[in-house]
Design a protein around this motif. Structure first.
Motif, PDB file in Angstrom:
ATOM      1  N   ARG B 165      36.895  33.281  42.122  1.00  0.00           N
ATOM      2  CA  ARG B 165      37.820  33.483  40.992  1.00  0.00           C
ATOM      3  C   ARG B 165      39.221  32.962  41.283  1.00  0.00           C
ATOM      4  NH1 ARG B 165      35.848  36.245  37.044  1.00  0.00           N
ATOM      5  NH2 ARG B 165      33.819  37.169  37.419  1.00  0.00           N
ATOM      6  N   THR B 183      38.917  25.823  29.009  1.00  0.00           N
ATOM      7  CA  THR B 183      39.142  27.267  28.910  1.00  0.00           C
ATOM      8  C   THR B 183      40.581  27.676  29.193  1.00  0.00           C
ATOM      9  OG1 THR B 183      38.430  27.431  31.208  1.00  0.00           O
ATOM     10  CG2 THR B 183      36.782  27.920  29.502  1.00  0.00           C
ATOM     11  N   TYR B 194      43.863  35.832  26.474  1.00  0.00           N
ATOM     12  CA  TYR B 194      42.702  36.311  27.240  1.00  0.00           C
ATOM     13  C   TYR B 194      42.185  35.168  28.108  1.00  0.00           C
ATOM     14  CZ  TYR B 194      42.769  39.829  23.507  1.00  0.00           C
ATOM     15  OH  TYR B 194      43.150  40.801  22.610  1.00  0.00           O
ATOM     16  N   ASN B 195      41.886  35.475  29.351  1.00  0.00           N
ATOM     17  CA  ASN B 195      41.550  34.423  30.303  1.00  0.00           C
ATOM     18  C   ASN B 195      40.081  34.019  30.183  1.00  0.00           C
ATOM     19  OD1 ASN B 195      41.033  32.955  32.751  1.00  0.00           O
ATOM     20  ND2 ASN B 195      43.028  33.676  33.434  1.00  0.00           N
ATOM     21  N   LEU B 196      39.843  32.956  29.441  1.00  0.00           N
ATOM     22  CA  LEU B 196      38.474  32.512  29.186  1.00  0.00           C
ATOM     23  C   LEU B 196      37.848  31.902  30.442  1.00  0.00           C
ATOM     24  CD1 LEU B 196      38.937  30.886  25.653  1.00  0.00           C
ATOM     25  CD2 LEU B 196      38.189  33.209  26.190  1.00  0.00           C
ATOM     26  N   GLN B 198      38.216  33.004  33.502  1.00  0.00           N
ATOM     27  CA  GLN B 198      37.680  34.131  34.266  1.00  0.00           C
ATOM     28  C   GLN B 198      36.446  34.736  33.599  1.00  0.00           C
ATOM     29  OE1 GLN B 198      38.566  35.216  37.300  1.00  0.00           O
ATOM     30  NE2 GLN B 198      40.085  33.597  37.484  1.00  0.00           N
ATOM     31  N   LEU B 199      36.421  34.683  32.290  1.00  0.00           N
ATOM     32  CA  LEU B 199      35.261  35.236  31.579  1.00  0.00           C
ATOM     33  C   LEU B 199      34.014  34.382  31.825  1.00  0.00           C
ATOM     34  CD1 LEU B 199      34.429  37.538  29.723  1.00  0.00           C
ATOM     35  CD2 LEU B 199      35.085  36.128  27.768  1.00  0.00           C
ATOM     36  N   GLY B 202      30.853  33.941  36.476  1.00  0.00           N
ATOM     37  CA  GLY B 202      29.928  35.062  36.551  1.00  0.00           C
ATOM     38  C   GLY B 202      29.209  35.372  35.248  1.00  0.00           C
ATOM     39  N   ALA B 203      29.395  34.551  34.219  1.00  0.00           N
ATOM     40  CA  ALA B 203      28.713  34.805  32.940  1.00  0.00           C
ATOM     41  C   ALA B 203      27.289  34.262  32.950  1.00  0.00           C
ATOM     42  CB  ALA B 203      29.512  34.216  31.786  1.00  0.00           C
TER      43      ALA B 203
END
Lengths: 465, 465
Positions: B165, B183, B194-196, B198-199, B202-203
């Motif tokens: 990350r 992103t 919003y931090n896309l 980071q989203l 791990g998705a």
């Protein structure tokens, strides 16, 4: 969806939840909750509450959700983007009573802390145990750690130790529905579903109210060295930054300050400093570690790099007092400008090596529109703090044309690979510039995520997008 | 919503997008796409495509969205949770042709890389320029960096250098709608919505298909030391880990291996190693930096800590060959077990100091159910790799009762403050255990986020939740 006002029935329900002594309704007493550190904004909430527990916050959010009352969570109010302001009125939840360090776990090098703890208080508490929490914004003496998490705050040491995202392991959060969850686990790694902890970081209190924070800690470095280097131009100072890293050294701070920063702090903060005519810009460089010989060898190597970029003078801080003095200069630049001029703050971030172009472009755009500027910031991260000063701009132009100039600066920022904010957040004041960087697709994703957490949009409405 | 099969019309449309030479439909040729490294799972897609560009992927996703065809993005297929398997059939998008390192930016210490680049190839390319990309999973010689991002993969060096990350700055992603976005920004800090990025980390490929990755790089350490320490018990080895950090040292790796790891690699990987009767567990500890004297001083300090935990023997790797040999032992444990036994892999993560309790509990639960286990992993992160081996368990019990035992292990994990997966992800095989840690509130948030990105649930359906 239209919001409702807090009527007497709702006020009574709020009092029933938190008790009379936790509710403020007089305008005088609400004054300090009506602004943050963002220029001259002022928005009064209808009611301020100072809850004591996640359970109370849960009940408040349920109530406000049912009655469509906007809710603004607030830390210490040191924000620079208006994120903690009740722009829609409604209920302001001050987190000031969440001020306990619940646990410093020396076995696991973790701590559990409430969001209303002042960052520096927390840093000092863990330092006493030989541990470092390295996320230290300039406002560390007054800001709350909860606000830091919500705004993805940084500070000088990010450059070596990583961003706040690396130090926040788990969060207790009250969702707008009133549900209380832990977002993740108290672990250094995490690959177990969409990372809600990371989503909360930088969400500016729009997705939930943070009530507990689990942080990672690391061993505290035992030694450090601090030097202040002067340069003949902004460009040469900024260019040297990137070269230090390319030489294989990761300093624990690389702060850039243009000459004007020193002029302001000398004039307004009583700082004694011998500023030479040829000093156009400065780098404040800190190296830390556990061994003085290594630190000095790294300083020597840095020195060589600096010289090759025209650095004429390096001042080594040879005592704790001298170090504190140099850091004091850096930390009071913002305040010096704020107290003494009409100003506007920006905090754009670009890839580190493009800083010289960014600073040059800012000056050119300033010339075009007639505004002056003071540039400083976390050069090691490419994070520039820009204080725009009215200069020769007329009041009319300041009010009418400034934002056009700022938009040009952000267009330049984005063209260099950067974005609007590195650590201050978007809040209220940067919202209008977001379309310079982001498309409708981004806005739709963000709005969609917001709706998943907060279907009635009661939590900190009017922020980010 | 029901998915459709890929009929001839849709197949022709797929061929029209990527060309005939990029489409595989024969069962034989699809075999290698039907499994990953997760035990003995096998799921055939209906069609495999090997696109060359984000634009092609965009057209494929639009097509599949329109016709309700499930889509599974796939990296190198080295995953350990079934994340890359087409459990619903449909289209499998292999990213193998996205194999270019697009740019290594030595000015900014960043790189832009396609997701199908093998992690070690990328690490070597940046190392040639004196730079480090420190995220090195055991499978680094064969896994793709895109898979690493999607699964939040780690590796030994996370303990010092931070998780993936911290190194992923920006991603080009094709959304299920066919939209292509970046992103975030190519910056070290980010506080702009919003931090896309980071989203997406791990998705597990459920929110979008990653087509470009911008990574942070750091100066490569110039020196390192590696030592292997033996302990009289699992508990003493695990307890020593936490003490090393408390002594103020952050090693670049702290890998734990119980005795059995060595027995397996000796028996099955031809490794020569003199295993003494009293060796119950080992720590493989690496320290790196830029100065040998400092490194040796840190090793000496570590040595003292180890001794106080009953360590009898420390082997210093005094050559590159010896270092490679010790790392080879560590990296081939999983393979040794895999090739030679019916097994099941877990990768739970706990707060570092609770590892002794976790390992002890696993052995007790194993005794209760009759399964054997091989425990190793990234002890510095509290991330245990557990290979469960059939042992004395009957086939019937293995099939019927194993998951009850595993559930007990996860209950213990969660009670210690940990979670299901540290770096392998949830994918298919850990899904059933997620309710041990997470509540309906979490599942609702996750499902809601999924729906924002992928309203028809076509992208990697059946994974995580």
């Amino acid at each position: 969806m239209a919001f409702n006002k807090i009527d007497d029935n709702i006020l009574q329900a709020i009092i029933a939840i938190v008790g009379n002594d936790s509710v403020i309704t007089s305008r005088d007493d609400m004054e300090r909750y009506s602004h943050d550190e963002t220029e001259d904004l002022s928005y009064y909430p209808e009611v301020v509450v100072k809850p004591r527990s996640a359970k109370e916050i849960s009940a408040l959010l349920k109530l406000c959700n049912e009655h469509m009352i906007p809710v603004t969570p607030r830390g210490a109010g040191t924000g620079l983007s208006g994120g903690a302001l009740s722009v829609m009125g409604g209920l302001l939840i001050s987190m000031e009573r969440f001020d306990q360090i619940l646990n410093i776990d020396e076995q696991n090098l973790q701590a559990t802390v409430e969001p209303g703890v002042i960052t520096e208080v927390f840093m000092n508490a863990v330092a006493e145990k030989g541990l470092l929490y390295p996320v230290d914004p300039a406002s560390k003496g007054s800001c709350f750690i909860g606000g830091n998490v919500s705004h993805g705050s940084g500070g000088p040491r990010v450059v070596k130790y990583g961003t706040i995202r690396e130090y926040i392991l788990n969060l207790e959060v009250v969702l707008p529905s009133g549900e209380i969850i832990w977002t993740g686990a108290n672990t250094l790694k995490y690959a177990s579903g969409y990372n809600l902890t990371q989503l909360m970081i930088g969400a500016e209190g729009t997705l939930g109210v943070i009530t507990k924070i689990v942080t990672k800690l690391i061993p505290h470095p035992t030694n450090d060295a601090l030097m202040l280097a002067s340069f003949p131009s902004n460009e040469s100072a900024c260019a040297a930054v990137s070269a230090i890293f390319r030489a294989g050294i990761v300093p624990s701070a690389v702060e850039y300050m243009e000459r004007k920063c020193f002029e302001w702090v000398k004039a307004y903060n009583g700082v004694q400093f011998d500023l030479k005519d040829e000093d156009a810009a400065f780098l404040l460089i800190e190296v830390d570690g556990t061994d003085n010989e290594v630190i000095f060898a790294e300083c020597e190597k840095i020195n060589q790099v600096l010289e090759s970029f025209g650095c004429k003078d390096v001042l080594f801080a040879d005592s704790a007092a001298k170090k504190a003095e140099l850091w004091h200069i850096r930390r009071t630049i913002g305040e010096s400008v704020k107290i003494n001029s009409v100003y506007k703050k920006e905090d754009m971030v670009v890839p580190r090596a493009t800083l010289p172009q960014l600073v040059k472009g800012i000056k050119e755009i300033g010339n075009k529109y007639g505004f002056d500027s003071v540039c400083f910031g976390h050069a090691g991260d490419g994070n520039l703090h820009l204080n725009i000063i009215q200069g020769s701009m007329s009041n009319a132009d300041w009010n009418d044309k400034l934002n056009t100039g700022i938009a040009e600066i952000f267009e330049l920022t984005v063209s260099l690979g950067g974005t609007i904010s590195g650590e201050h957040g978007i809040g209220l004041v940067q919202k209008e510039f977001m379309p310079i960087k982001y498309t409708n697709v981004h806005f739709e994703l963000w709005r969609g995520i917001k709706k998943v957490f907060d279907k009635n949009n009661i939590l900190n409405p009017g922020k980010i997008f």
